[in-house]
Design a protein around this motif. Structure first.
Motif, PDB file in Angstrom:
ATOM      1  N   ASP A 178       0.856  -1.189   0.000  1.00  0.00           N
ATOM      2  CA  ASP A 178       0.000   0.000   0.000  1.00  0.00           C
ATOM      3  C   ASP A 178       0.894   1.241   0.000  1.00  0.00           C
ATOM      4  O   ASP A 178       1.745   1.391   0.878  1.00  0.00           O
ATOM      5  N   PRO A 179       0.723   2.147  -0.970  1.00  0.00           N
ATOM      6  CA  PRO A 179       1.615   3.312  -1.035  1.00  0.00           C
ATOM      7  C   PRO A 179       1.380   4.330   0.066  1.00  0.00           C
ATOM      8  O   PRO A 179       2.199   5.224   0.266  1.00  0.00           O
ATOM      9  N   PHE A 180       0.271   4.198   0.809  1.00  0.00           N
ATOM     10  CA  PHE A 180      -0.037   5.171   1.860  1.00  0.00           C
ATOM     11  C   PHE A 180       0.204   4.618   3.263  1.00  0.00           C
ATOM     12  O   PHE A 180       0.502   5.367   4.186  1.00  0.00           O
ATOM     13  N   THR A 181       0.087   3.298   3.443  1.00  0.00           N
ATOM     14  CA  THR A 181       0.301   2.708   4.770  1.00  0.00           C
ATOM     15  C   THR A 181       1.563   1.857   4.835  1.00  0.00           C
ATOM     16  O   THR A 181       1.984   1.470   5.929  1.00  0.00           O
ATOM     17  N   ASN A 182       2.154   1.544   3.676  1.00  0.00           N
ATOM     18  CA  ASN A 182       3.320   0.653   3.564  1.00  0.00           C
ATOM     19  C   ASN A 182       3.020  -0.781   3.995  1.00  0.00           C
ATOM     20  O   ASN A 182       3.942  -1.577   4.192  1.00  0.00           O
ATOM     21  N   LEU A 183       1.740  -1.130   4.130  1.00  0.00           N
ATOM     22  CA  LEU A 183       1.360  -2.497   4.484  1.00  0.00           C
ATOM     23  C   LEU A 183       1.514  -3.384   3.265  1.00  0.00           C
ATOM     24  O   LEU A 183       0.971  -3.106   2.201  1.00  0.00           O
ATOM     25  N   MET A 184       2.287  -4.460   3.399  1.00  0.00           N
ATOM     26  CA  MET A 184       2.469  -5.396   2.300  1.00  0.00           C
ATOM     27  C   MET A 184       1.131  -6.061   1.974  1.00  0.00           C
ATOM     28  O   MET A 184       0.291  -6.273   2.850  1.00  0.00           O
ATOM     29  N   TYR A 185       0.953  -6.421   0.728  1.00  0.00           N
ATOM     30  CA  TYR A 185      -0.340  -6.940   0.268  1.00  0.00           C
ATOM     31  C   TYR A 185      -0.786  -8.156   1.066  1.00  0.00           C
ATOM     32  O   TYR A 185      -1.979  -8.304   1.373  1.00  0.00           O
ATOM     33  N   ASP A 186       0.125  -9.040   1.422  1.00  0.00           N
ATOM     34  CA  ASP A 186      -0.255 -10.266   2.112  1.00  0.00           C
ATOM     35  C   ASP A 186      -0.163 -10.167   3.636  1.00  0.00           C
ATOM     36  O   ASP A 186      -0.363 -11.153   4.338  1.00  0.00           O
ATOM     37  N   GLU A 187       0.155  -8.989   4.149  1.00  0.00           N
ATOM     38  CA  GLU A 187       0.184  -8.819   5.609  1.00  0.00           C
ATOM     39  C   GLU A 187      -1.232  -8.750   6.163  1.00  0.00           C
ATOM     40  O   GLU A 187      -2.158  -8.301   5.500  1.00  0.00           O
ATOM     41  N   ASN A 188      -1.381  -9.142   7.424  1.00  0.00           N
ATOM     42  CA  ASN A 188      -2.640  -9.020   8.155  1.00  0.00           C
ATOM     43  C   ASN A 188      -3.814  -9.564   7.340  1.00  0.00           C
ATOM     44  O   ASN A 188      -4.736  -8.823   6.981  1.00  0.00           O
ATOM     45  N   PRO A 189      -3.796 -10.866   7.042  1.00  0.00           N
ATOM     46  CA  PRO A 189      -4.808 -11.413   6.144  1.00  0.00           C
ATOM     47  C   PRO A 189      -6.195 -11.607   6.745  1.00  0.00           C
ATOM     48  O   PRO A 189      -7.105 -12.024   6.056  1.00  0.00           O
ATOM     49  N   SER A 190      -6.384 -11.326   8.033  1.00  0.00           N
ATOM     50  CA  SER A 190      -7.686 -11.544   8.666  1.00  0.00           C
ATOM     51  C   SER A 190      -8.772 -10.709   7.988  1.00  0.00           C
ATOM     52  O   SER A 190      -8.635  -9.504   7.807  1.00  0.00           O
ATOM     53  N   SER A 191      -9.872 -11.352   7.612  1.00  0.00           N
ATOM     54  CA  SER A 191     -10.979 -10.651   6.952  1.00  0.00           C
ATOM     55  C   SER A 191     -11.568  -9.561   7.835  1.00  0.00           C
ATOM     56  O   SER A 191     -12.073  -8.552   7.350  1.00  0.00           O
ATOM     57  N   ALA A 192     -11.508  -9.744   9.160  1.00  0.00           N
ATOM     58  CA  ALA A 192     -12.084  -8.761  10.067  1.00  0.00           C
ATOM     59  C   ALA A 192     -11.356  -7.417  10.008  1.00  0.00           C
ATOM     60  O   ALA A 192     -11.872  -6.405  10.453  1.00  0.00           O
ATOM     61  N   SER A 193     -10.132  -7.398   9.472  1.00  0.00           N
ATOM     62  CA  SER A 193      -9.344  -6.176   9.414  1.00  0.00           C
ATOM     63  C   SER A 193      -9.640  -5.341   8.170  1.00  0.00           C
ATOM     64  O   SER A 193      -9.140  -4.231   8.044  1.00  0.00           O
ATOM     65  N   PHE A 194     -10.416  -5.876   7.240  1.00  0.00           N
ATOM     66  CA  PHE A 194     -10.638  -5.211   5.968  1.00  0.00           C
ATOM     67  C   PHE A 194     -12.119  -4.955   5.731  1.00  0.00           C
ATOM     68  O   PHE A 194     -12.976  -5.693   6.215  1.00  0.00           O
ATOM     69  N   MET A 195     -12.392  -3.923   4.950  1.00  0.00           N
ATOM     70  CA  MET A 195     -13.731  -3.791   4.401  1.00  0.00           C
ATOM     71  C   MET A 195     -13.901  -4.885   3.354  1.00  0.00           C
ATOM     72  O   MET A 195     -12.959  -5.226   2.641  1.00  0.00           O
ATOM     73  N   LEU A 196     -15.098  -5.450   3.280  1.00  0.00           N
ATOM     74  CA  LEU A 196     -15.391  -6.497   2.316  1.00  0.00           C
ATOM     75  C   LEU A 196     -16.445  -6.013   1.331  1.00  0.00           C
ATOM     76  O   LEU A 196     -17.323  -5.223   1.686  1.00  0.00           O
ATOM     77  N   GLN A 374      -5.674   6.520  -4.255  1.00  0.00           N
ATOM     78  CA  GLN A 374      -6.092   7.569  -3.323  1.00  0.00           C
ATOM     79  C   GLN A 374      -7.566   7.912  -3.511  1.00  0.00           C
ATOM     80  O   GLN A 374      -8.324   8.035  -2.535  1.00  0.00           O
ATOM     81  N   ALA A 375      -8.008   8.052  -4.767  1.00  0.00           N
ATOM     82  CA  ALA A 375      -9.405   8.392  -5.044  1.00  0.00           C
ATOM     83  C   ALA A 375     -10.351   7.288  -4.577  1.00  0.00           C
ATOM     84  O   ALA A 375     -11.411   7.563  -3.993  1.00  0.00           O
ATOM     85  N   THR A 376      -9.979   6.018  -4.806  1.00  0.00           N
ATOM     86  CA  THR A 376     -10.859   4.928  -4.387  1.00  0.00           C
ATOM     87  C   THR A 376     -10.875   4.776  -2.865  1.00  0.00           C
ATOM     88  O   THR A 376     -11.890   4.369  -2.300  1.00  0.00           O
ATOM     89  N   LYS A 377      -9.774   5.118  -2.215  1.00  0.00           N
ATOM     90  CA  LYS A 377      -9.780   5.124  -0.749  1.00  0.00           C
ATOM     91  C   LYS A 377     -10.781   6.147  -0.222  1.00  0.00           C
ATOM     92  O   LYS A 377     -11.521   5.879   0.738  1.00  0.00           O
ATOM     93  N   HIS A 378     -10.819   7.328  -0.841  1.00  0.00           N
ATOM     94  CA  HIS A 378     -11.761   8.363  -0.410  1.00  0.00           C
ATOM     95  C   HIS A 378     -13.204   7.895  -0.615  1.00  0.00           C
ATOM     96  O   HIS A 378     -14.060   8.085   0.256  1.00  0.00           O
ATOM     97  N   MET A 379     -13.473   7.293  -1.783  1.00  0.00           N
ATOM     98  CA  MET A 379     -14.833   6.832  -2.056  1.00  0.00           C
ATOM     99  C   MET A 379     -15.236   5.712  -1.094  1.00  0.00           C
ATOM    100  O   MET A 379     -16.361   5.685  -0.586  1.00  0.00           O
ATOM    101  N   THR A 380     -14.296   4.814  -0.818  1.00  0.00           N
ATOM    102  CA  THR A 380     -14.574   3.724   0.117  1.00  0.00           C
ATOM    103  C   THR A 380     -14.843   4.260   1.516  1.00  0.00           C
ATOM    104  O   THR A 380     -15.713   3.757   2.236  1.00  0.00           O
TER     105      THR A 380
END
Length: 422
Positions: A178-196, A374-380
């Motif tokens: 992630d260019p804004f959080t530096n979180l690697m794509y496969d880090e923190n894979p728990s579904s509860a941590s993400f919008m679905l 960035q734009a899709t983050k704002h919309m989300t």
């Protein structure tokens, strides 16, 4: 088709991005090899919006006219609170800026069929069931690419169009975060941590008192549910009953929700969600579920879209290079624009041998990808606001903004991709 011993350009992945890159190369006199690890093309609830800028780009390779015949030309997106309109993203109002002042609504699989037909008619076939497993640097020429079935090929250019979990990107050692959080794509894979997001293609039977427009996409923010009309593909006509129509629905589930939807929801689950979320008193009957899938909303961009590996050039397009929220339907659009740009860059590099051409492709397309993320983050974030006083304030602000013509026009231009013109 049997793999030859070598090729100038190997494209890994026969989705819309890999196919668009192949088409561009072919129009420039370069015949690529296209491989895919799948045996057949799944229908799936994937992209279904093709924006104005993408149609402009596809016109340059002779594809826009074919696509116009397979979809609905939508005027734009209307955001609602419950059933009350708040903000109209009016793409139809951009007729002075583009030849394509609409959103073309068609399942991604239908666009892929058009692309594949274009290539096959010109002698380019997709080699399926062919999974890349390794690279070997060849000191004499190109890059030695090996496949799971024991076959191999030497390629001067390897295009990774093989999705978010790209084998090509991994083998090239290119990071993805992630260019804004530096979180690697496969880090923190728990579904509860993400919008679905649950996306489903369904046949709906609507009560006459309920009007969901088929000339626009409807996003109901209080219920976090979207209704997008789709043209009915010929192969599904036997499923359509009297008084039913074909739709893509999207259901947003915020992080931390107690109820996590199944990976592939069934009809009963979706009917229950529609009942709870739709803003009308009358029920909406889900007559038939065609396909559904739940996706985690994550953002990531590749460290670079171009890397020299041995004597070969590795290049990335589409989800191999960037992923983000499906809000606004930008994924397939951004990838197709990558692909056409890359096809031209490869052709220029073959002619000049100047690596600056490929570096320029990488830097410019990565910059655009970060803007889109960035734009899709704002919309989300707007969709993700919980009901209550925050939702009410957000709805009021959207309604006020809808009266400001410069804001409406700027939002429409960004959604249509016109702000990302080179």
């Amino acid at each position: 088709m049997t793999l030859p011993s070598s090729t100038q350009v190997l494209i890994v992945g026969a989705g819309p991005n890999g196919l668009a890159c192949a088409i561009t190369l072919l129009t420039l006199g370069i015949k690529p090899i296209v491989v895919d690890d799948r045996s057949e093309r799944p229908y799936g609830a994937k992209g279904c919006l093709i924006h104005a800028r993408t149609l402009e780009v596809l016109k340059t390779v002779g594809l826009s006219d074919s696509l116009k015949d397979i979809g609905i030309q939508s005027k734009g997106i209307i955001f609602y609170g419950k059933a009350n309109p708040l903000f109209n993203v009016d793409i139809a109002a951009l007729s002075s800026l583009t030849e394509f002042p609409y959103i073309l609504l068609t399942p991604q699989s239908e666009a892929e069929l058009i692309f594949e037909k274009f290539l096959v008619e010109r002698g380019v076939e997709m080699i399926k069931n062919t999974k890349v497993i390794g690279f070997v640097e060849n000191p004499a020429e190109g890059l030695h690419v090996s496949f799971e079935d024991g076959s191999s090929i030497i390629a001067s250019y390897v295009v990774g169009a093989d999705g978010a979990r790209s084998t090509v990107r991994s083998l090239a050692g290119i990071s993805f975060k992630d260019p804004f959080t530096n979180l690697m794509y496969d880090e923190n894979p728990s579904s509860a941590s993400f919008m679905l997001f649950t996306l489903a293609d369904v046949f709906l039977n609507l009560n006459p008192s309920i009007h969901i427009p088929r000339e626009t996409i409807s996003w109901h923010l209080n219920g976090r549910i979207m209704f997008c009309p789709l043209e009915l593909p010929e192969k599904l006509r036997h499923l359509c009953k009297e008084n039913t129509s074909f739709w893509r629905i999207a259901i947003a589930i915020p992080p931390g929700s107690r109820s996590i939807p199944p990976r592939h929801p069934d009809q009963a689950y979706l009917q229950n969600e529609i009942n709870e979320r739709n803003p009308w008193k009358e029920p909406i009957h889900l007559d038939h579920l065609y396909t559904a899938a739940t996706y985690r909303v994550r953002s990531a961009v590749a460290e670079t879209f171009f890397k020299t590996v041995g004597n070969g050039k590795v290049l990335l397009v589409g989800d191999s290079a960037h992923v983000h929220s499906p809000s606004g339907g930008q994924g397939m659009n951004l990838g197709i624009c990558d692909a056409v740009t890359l096809g031209r860059a490869i052709a220029e590099h073959i002619e000049s041998g100047n690596d600056a051409v490929l570096s320029d492709y990488s830097s410019k397309r990565k910059a655009t990808a970060i803007q889109v993320i960035q734009a899709t983050k704002h919309m989300t974030a707007i969709i993700n606001i919980s009901n209550g006083w925050r939702r009410r304030i957000a709805n009021i602000l959207m309604y006020v903004a809808s009266w400001l013509t410069p804001i409406r026009r700027r939002v429409a231009q960004r959604l249509a991709g016109l702000t990302y013109r080179d």
